[in-house]
Motif scaffolding. Structure first.
Motif, PDB file in Angstrom:
ATOM      1  N   ALA A 129       0.837  -1.209   0.000  1.00 24.48           N
ATOM      2  CA  ALA A 129       0.000   0.000   0.000  1.00 24.48           C
ATOM      3  C   ALA A 129       0.865   1.250   0.000  1.00 24.48           C
ATOM      4  CB  ALA A 129      -0.930  -0.008   1.214  1.00 24.48           C
ATOM      5  N   MET A 130       1.901   1.251   0.828  1.00 21.76           N
ATOM      6  CA  MET A 130       2.840   2.382   0.850  1.00 21.76           C
ATOM      7  C   MET A 130       3.525   2.546  -0.495  1.00 21.76           C
ATOM      8  SD  MET A 130       4.965   2.339   4.391  1.00 21.76           S
ATOM      9  CE  MET A 130       4.238   2.650   5.989  1.00 21.76           C
ATOM     10  N   MET A 131       3.960   1.451  -1.071  1.00 24.03           N
ATOM     11  CA  MET A 131       4.680   1.507  -2.344  1.00 24.03           C
ATOM     12  C   MET A 131       3.822   2.174  -3.406  1.00 24.03           C
ATOM     13  SD  MET A 131       6.560  -1.603  -4.385  1.00 24.03           S
ATOM     14  CE  MET A 131       7.810  -1.717  -3.102  1.00 24.03           C
ATOM     15  N   ARG A 132       2.575   1.762  -3.476  1.00 19.57           N
ATOM     16  CA  ARG A 132       1.703   2.341  -4.488  1.00 19.57           C
ATOM     17  C   ARG A 132       1.431   3.824  -4.215  1.00 19.57           C
ATOM     18  NH1 ARG A 132      -4.395   0.722  -6.213  1.00 19.57           N
ATOM     19  NH2 ARG A 132      -4.666   2.485  -7.586  1.00 19.57           N
ATOM     20  N   LYS A 133       1.205   4.161  -2.951  1.00 18.97           N
ATOM     21  CA  LYS A 133       0.926   5.559  -2.603  1.00 18.97           C
ATOM     22  C   LYS A 133       2.110   6.462  -2.957  1.00 18.97           C
ATOM     23  CE  LYS A 133      -2.572   5.274   1.029  1.00 18.97           C
ATOM     24  NZ  LYS A 133      -2.929   5.720   2.379  1.00 18.97           N
ATOM     25  N   PHE A 134       3.320   6.040  -2.584  1.00 17.63           N
ATOM     26  CA  PHE A 134       4.495   6.855  -2.889  1.00 17.63           C
ATOM     27  C   PHE A 134       4.732   6.956  -4.398  1.00 17.63           C
ATOM     28  CE2 PHE A 134       5.954   5.973   1.579  1.00 17.63           C
ATOM     29  CZ  PHE A 134       6.064   7.293   1.959  1.00 17.63           C
ATOM     30  N   HIS A 135       4.513   5.863  -5.108  1.00 19.49           N
ATOM     31  CA  HIS A 135       4.713   5.877  -6.552  1.00 19.49           C
ATOM     32  C   HIS A 135       3.753   6.860  -7.223  1.00 19.49           C
ATOM     33  CE1 HIS A 135       5.394   4.468 -10.636  1.00 19.49           C
ATOM     34  NE2 HIS A 135       4.079   4.313 -10.762  1.00 19.49           N
ATOM     35  N   GLU A 136       2.476   6.781  -6.874  1.00 17.29           N
ATOM     36  CA  GLU A 136       1.493   7.647  -7.522  1.00 17.29           C
ATOM     37  C   GLU A 136       1.650   9.100  -7.081  1.00 17.29           C
ATOM     38  OE1 GLU A 136      -2.447   6.027  -7.555  1.00 17.29           O
ATOM     39  OE2 GLU A 136      -1.755   4.156  -8.458  1.00 17.29           O
ATOM     40  N   LYS A 191      13.285  -5.158  -5.635  1.00 16.38           N
ATOM     41  CA  LYS A 191      12.774  -6.220  -6.511  1.00 16.38           C
ATOM     42  C   LYS A 191      11.264  -6.097  -6.677  1.00 16.38           C
ATOM     43  CE  LYS A 191      16.222  -9.737  -5.119  1.00 16.38           C
ATOM     44  NZ  LYS A 191      16.725 -10.337  -6.357  1.00 16.38           N
ATOM     45  N   THR A 192      10.575  -5.789  -5.584  1.00 15.35           N
ATOM     46  CA  THR A 192       9.116  -5.660  -5.619  1.00 15.35           C
ATOM     47  C   THR A 192       8.703  -4.450  -6.445  1.00 15.35           C
ATOM     48  OG1 THR A 192       9.010  -6.653  -3.412  1.00 15.35           O
ATOM     49  CG2 THR A 192       7.035  -5.523  -4.190  1.00 15.35           C
ATOM     50  N   TYR A 193       9.422  -3.349  -6.278  1.00 15.62           N
ATOM     51  CA  TYR A 193       9.087  -2.132  -7.025  1.00 15.62           C
ATOM     52  C   TYR A 193       9.331  -2.335  -8.526  1.00 15.62           C
ATOM     53  CZ  TYR A 193       8.779   2.825  -8.253  1.00 15.62           C
ATOM     54  OH  TYR A 193       8.410   4.027  -8.813  1.00 15.62           O
ATOM     55  N   ASN A 194      10.392  -3.043  -8.856  1.00 17.63           N
ATOM     56  CA  ASN A 194      10.653  -3.342 -10.262  1.00 17.63           C
ATOM     57  C   ASN A 194       9.492  -4.128 -10.864  1.00 17.63           C
ATOM     58  OD1 ASN A 194      13.130  -2.104  -9.993  1.00 17.63           O
ATOM     59  ND2 ASN A 194      14.296  -3.999  -9.813  1.00 17.63           N
ATOM     60  N   TRP A 195       8.984  -5.104 -10.100  1.00 16.73           N
ATOM     61  CA  TRP A 195       7.845  -5.891 -10.588  1.00 16.73           C
ATOM     62  C   TRP A 195       6.596  -5.014 -10.696  1.00 16.73           C
ATOM     63  CZ3 TRP A 195       2.975  -7.142  -8.890  1.00 16.73           C
ATOM     64  CH2 TRP A 195       2.316  -8.166  -9.591  1.00 16.73           C
ATOM     65  N   PHE A 196       6.388  -4.151  -9.716  1.00 15.53           N
ATOM     66  CA  PHE A 196       5.231  -3.255  -9.727  1.00 15.53           C
ATOM     67  C   PHE A 196       5.247  -2.367 -10.974  1.00 15.53           C
ATOM     68  CE2 PHE A 196       3.499   0.979  -8.868  1.00 15.53           C
ATOM     69  CZ  PHE A 196       2.207   0.665  -8.491  1.00 15.53           C
ATOM     70  N   LEU A 197       6.409  -1.839 -11.321  1.00 16.93           N
ATOM     71  CA  LEU A 197       6.507  -0.963 -12.491  1.00 16.93           C
ATOM     72  C   LEU A 197       6.138  -1.713 -13.774  1.00 16.93           C
ATOM     73  CD1 LEU A 197       9.798   1.000 -11.692  1.00 16.93           C
ATOM     74  CD2 LEU A 197       7.452   1.846 -11.570  1.00 16.93           C
ATOM     75  N   GLN A 198       6.476  -2.993 -13.821  1.00 20.08           N
ATOM     76  CA  GLN A 198       6.159  -3.793 -15.000  1.00 20.08           C
ATOM     77  C   GLN A 198       4.678  -4.158 -15.065  1.00 20.08           C
ATOM     78  OE1 GLN A 198       8.795  -7.116 -14.613  1.00 20.08           O
ATOM     79  NE2 GLN A 198      10.636  -5.890 -14.913  1.00 20.08           N
ATOM     80  N   ASN A 199       3.984  -4.055 -13.929  1.00 19.15           N
ATOM     81  CA  ASN A 199       2.576  -4.475 -13.866  1.00 19.15           C
ATOM     82  C   ASN A 199       1.664  -3.350 -13.405  1.00 19.15           C
ATOM     83  OD1 ASN A 199       2.594  -7.700 -14.121  1.00 19.15           O
ATOM     84  ND2 ASN A 199       4.422  -7.032 -13.030  1.00 19.15           N
TER      85      ASN A 199
END
Length: 316
Positions: free
Chosen positions: A184-191, A299-307
């Motif tokens: 949830a944090m990863m997505r919030k910071f990315h957006e 590693k997780t963020y790299n996967w998130f960017l691809q998806n």
């Protein structure tokens, strides 16, 4: 364990199940089977019995569960209690009825009491009250642990329970209504980064401490349990290291490159003050995690960017 042993992974499309599948394939296992929720409803006892009778697996790995964060657990207590009990009870009981000798049950660190001494040891189970925000899920998982223990005691079968700490990684859930804290944090910071580094509001005070394990390390622990007969019925799986939620947020923020402000909403619940696992039993047997937190988040963020496309429909 022979490499052609038929292994059924319940929940093989989920984050944990897919990691177990990848890890087993990489080790040369050639007879893995799975079924999506549309193909097999694990809540349906007859459907599970028919599937097992047809496929005849030799090993069952139960990575299937209805999961979610504080919000989801608070809003849907009955579903988290009943659906998880139906899923695991059907798998466990059918395995016993059909004479399956090896069963690996995956649970969660939330089975332990809210104010148990730290780090959490396996023998703290059922010594005090649970965290109210996720007690429904925890009670379901406790019944699974005790069912496997009872089978082990009464029928002398190799049924073992692994209790992971907070998991994250490839194939994680980034839906803000149902996800756990790290994705949830990863997505919030990315957006927020894409939105001109706008402020990010996070739940609670940031003071609770949590431990996080990269899902591929959890998969390695499952394979370890598969290839060895563990002498006891319950084992914690984690890193043995924790950090504050505030430190976690700052780590994710740095990796993503968000330069905005973090706002802590202290009107929202913190949950359990601390959850650190005592993993000495697994260490003594020879298993240890390999991926540190920063590498795992990257590693997780790299996967998130691809998806990322599949998450764009929900606005923050």
């Amino acid at each position: 364990m022979e490499k052609d042993t038929k292994v059924y992974i319940a929940g093989h499309n989920g984050m944990v199940g897919s990691a177990i599948w990848r890890t087993l394939e990489a080790k040369g296992y050639t007879n893995l089977i799975g079924a999506s929720s549309s193909e097999l409803d694990l809540r349906n006892q007859l459907a599970v019995q028919d599937f097992f009778s047809t496929e005849k697996p030799k090993v069952i790995i139960d990575a299937a569960a209805k999961v979610g964060g504080i919000l989801a657990n608070n809003n849907f207590p009955y579903e988290f209690l009943m659906e998880n009990m139906l899923i695991q009870n059907n798998l466990i009981n059918t395995s016993l009825q059909l004479g399956i000798e090896k069963f690996i049950f995956l649970g969660s660190s939330c089975i332990y009491p809210k104010f148990a001494p730290q780090p959490l040891r396996e023998d703290y189970l059922l010594t005090d009250s649970l965290e109210p925000t996720n007690e429904w899920y925890a009670i379901a998982k406790i019944t699974g642990v005790k069912a496997c223990q009872a089978i082990r005691k009464q029928f002398n079968k190799d049924y073992v329970s692994l209790m992971p700490t907070n998991l994250y990684g490839i194939n994680d859930n980034f839906d803000l209504n149902t996800s756990h804290v790290l994705p949830a944090m990863m997505r919030k910071f990315h957006e927020a980064k894409l939105n001109n580094h706008s402020p990010v509001t996070l739940w609670g005070s940031g003071t609770p401490m949590r431990e996080f394990l990269f899902v591929d390390d959890m998969a390695a622990a499952v394979v370890f349990a598969l290839e060895n007969k563990l002498p006891e019925y319950l084992y914690n799986v984690g890193t043995g290291e924790d950090l504050t939620i505030k430190e976690l947020a700052e780590t994710i923020q740095k990796i993503i490159g968000h330069q905005g402000k973090i706002i802590w909403d202290s009107t929202k619940p913190d949950g359990t003050p601390r959850k650190l696992m005592d993993i000495s039993k697994m260490h003594e047997l020879g298993w240890k995690h390999k991926v540190n937190l920063e590498n795992g988040i990257q590693k997780t963020y790299n996967w998130f960017l691809q998806n990322e496309g599949k998450y764009k429909e929900v606005k923050i």
